[in-house]
Design a protein around this motif. Sequence first.
Motif, short mmCIF file in Angstrom:
data_model
loop_
_atom_site.label_atom_id
_atom_site.label_comp_id
_atom_site.label_asym_id
_atom_site.label_seq_id
_atom_site.Cartn_x
_atom_site.Cartn_y
_atom_site.Cartn_z
N GLU A 29 0.83 -1.20 0.00
CA GLU A 29 0.00 0.00 0.00
C GLU A 29 0.86 1.25 0.00
N GLN A 30 0.43 2.24 -0.78
CA GLN A 30 1.08 3.55 -0.81
C GLN A 30 -0.01 4.61 -0.78
N THR A 31 0.15 5.60 0.11
CA THR A 31 -0.82 6.69 0.17
C THR A 31 -0.16 7.97 -0.33
N PHE A 32 -0.99 8.85 -0.89
CA PHE A 32 -0.52 10.16 -1.33
C PHE A 32 -1.70 11.12 -1.23
N LYS A 33 -1.40 12.40 -1.14
CA LYS A 33 -2.45 13.41 -0.97
C LYS A 33 -2.53 14.33 -2.18
N ILE A 34 -3.77 14.73 -2.48
CA ILE A 34 -4.02 15.78 -3.46
C ILE A 34 -4.58 16.96 -2.68
N ASP A 35 -3.88 18.04 -2.72
CA ASP A 35 -4.24 19.24 -1.96
C ASP A 35 -5.54 19.84 -2.49
N TYR A 41 -9.67 17.58 -11.38
CA TYR A 41 -9.91 17.05 -12.73
C TYR A 41 -8.64 16.98 -13.56
N THR A 42 -7.55 17.65 -13.13
CA THR A 42 -6.28 17.59 -13.86
C THR A 42 -5.36 16.50 -13.32
N ALA A 43 -5.76 15.81 -12.27
CA ALA A 43 -4.89 14.83 -11.61
C ALA A 43 -4.85 13.51 -12.36
N SER A 44 -3.66 12.92 -12.43
CA SER A 44 -3.49 11.58 -12.98
C SER A 44 -2.24 10.95 -12.37
N VAL A 45 -2.24 9.64 -12.35
CA VAL A 45 -1.09 8.87 -11.85
C VAL A 45 -0.77 7.83 -12.91
N ILE A 54 2.48 -13.42 -9.05
CA ILE A 54 1.57 -12.72 -9.94
C ILE A 54 0.81 -11.62 -9.19
N VAL A 55 0.66 -10.48 -9.85
CA VAL A 55 -0.16 -9.41 -9.30
C VAL A 55 -1.62 -9.77 -9.55
N GLU A 56 -2.38 -9.91 -8.48
CA GLU A 56 -3.79 -10.26 -8.60
C GLU A 56 -4.66 -9.06 -8.90
N ARG A 57 -4.34 -7.92 -8.29
CA ARG A 57 -5.15 -6.72 -8.52
C ARG A 57 -4.39 -5.47 -8.10
N VAL A 58 -4.76 -4.36 -8.74
CA VAL A 58 -4.29 -3.03 -8.41
C VAL A 58 -5.53 -2.21 -8.15
N GLU A 59 -5.55 -1.48 -7.04
CA GLU A 59 -6.72 -0.68 -6.65
C GLU A 59 -6.30 0.74 -6.31
N ILE A 60 -7.19 1.69 -6.65
CA ILE A 60 -7.05 3.05 -6.15
C ILE A 60 -8.31 3.36 -5.36
N ASN A 61 -8.14 3.68 -4.11
CA ASN A 61 -9.25 4.00 -3.21
C ASN A 61 -10.33 2.92 -3.22
N GLY A 62 -9.90 1.66 -3.26
CA GLY A 62 -10.82 0.53 -3.19
C GLY A 62 -11.43 0.10 -4.51
N VAL A 63 -11.11 0.79 -5.62
CA VAL A 63 -11.65 0.46 -6.94
C VAL A 63 -10.57 -0.25 -7.75
N LYS A 64 -10.89 -1.45 -8.25
CA LYS A 64 -9.92 -2.21 -9.04
C LYS A 64 -9.66 -1.51 -10.36
N ILE A 65 -8.37 -1.33 -10.68
CA ILE A 65 -8.00 -0.69 -11.93
C ILE A 65 -7.10 -1.57 -12.81
N GLY A 66 -6.66 -2.72 -12.30
CA GLY A 66 -5.80 -3.57 -13.10
C GLY A 66 -5.31 -4.77 -12.31
N GLY A 67 -4.47 -5.54 -12.95
CA GLY A 67 -3.88 -6.72 -12.33
C GLY A 67 -3.25 -7.62 -13.37
N THR A 89 -5.29 6.11 -1.68
CA THR A 89 -4.56 4.88 -1.35
C THR A 89 -4.47 3.97 -2.56
N LEU A 90 -3.25 3.65 -2.95
CA LEU A 90 -2.97 2.69 -4.01
C LEU A 90 -2.60 1.37 -3.34
N ARG A 91 -3.29 0.30 -3.71
CA ARG A 91 -3.00 -1.03 -3.15
C ARG A 91 -2.69 -2.00 -4.29
N ILE A 92 -1.69 -2.84 -4.07
CA ILE A 92 -1.32 -3.87 -5.03
C ILE A 92 -1.25 -5.19 -4.29
#
Length: 119
Positions: A29-35, A41-45, A54-67, A89-92
């Motif tokens: 898990e890695q956390t980061f803040k957006i001030d 609307y301009t933010a991206s990672v 094997i990576v089973e899943r990648v999530e941002i704020n609890g929403v699966k975005i890949g794996g 919060t980014l979780r892998i």
Amino acid sequence: SGRTPDSKSKWITPNADGVDVSGGTYVYEQTFKIDERMELYTASVFGRFMGDDIVERVEINGVKIGGSASFAQWSDFLITEHLVVGENTLRIAVKNAGDIANPHGVRVELSGWVDGKEY
């Protein structure tokens, strides 16, 4: 090659040597803040990851975005949705297969942009 550490990233594991790791799923898990002064609307990672076995899943704020990445090659991702003002919060989740202890780890590289600036 992703097997060798470089100036951008290295393998991380739940123990010092990364070799004798029990089978199971490990969540990194890695956390980061957006001030609040930034335009959300301009933010991206952008990132890339690999995991052993094997990576089973990648999530941002609890929403699966890949794996579904292995330890042999990088897998890219781009996050433009599901980001929030404040803490993110980014979780892998990485599965270490097998019934006996064996090598395990994850490697991630990240870049973030907001308001046209890289962070």
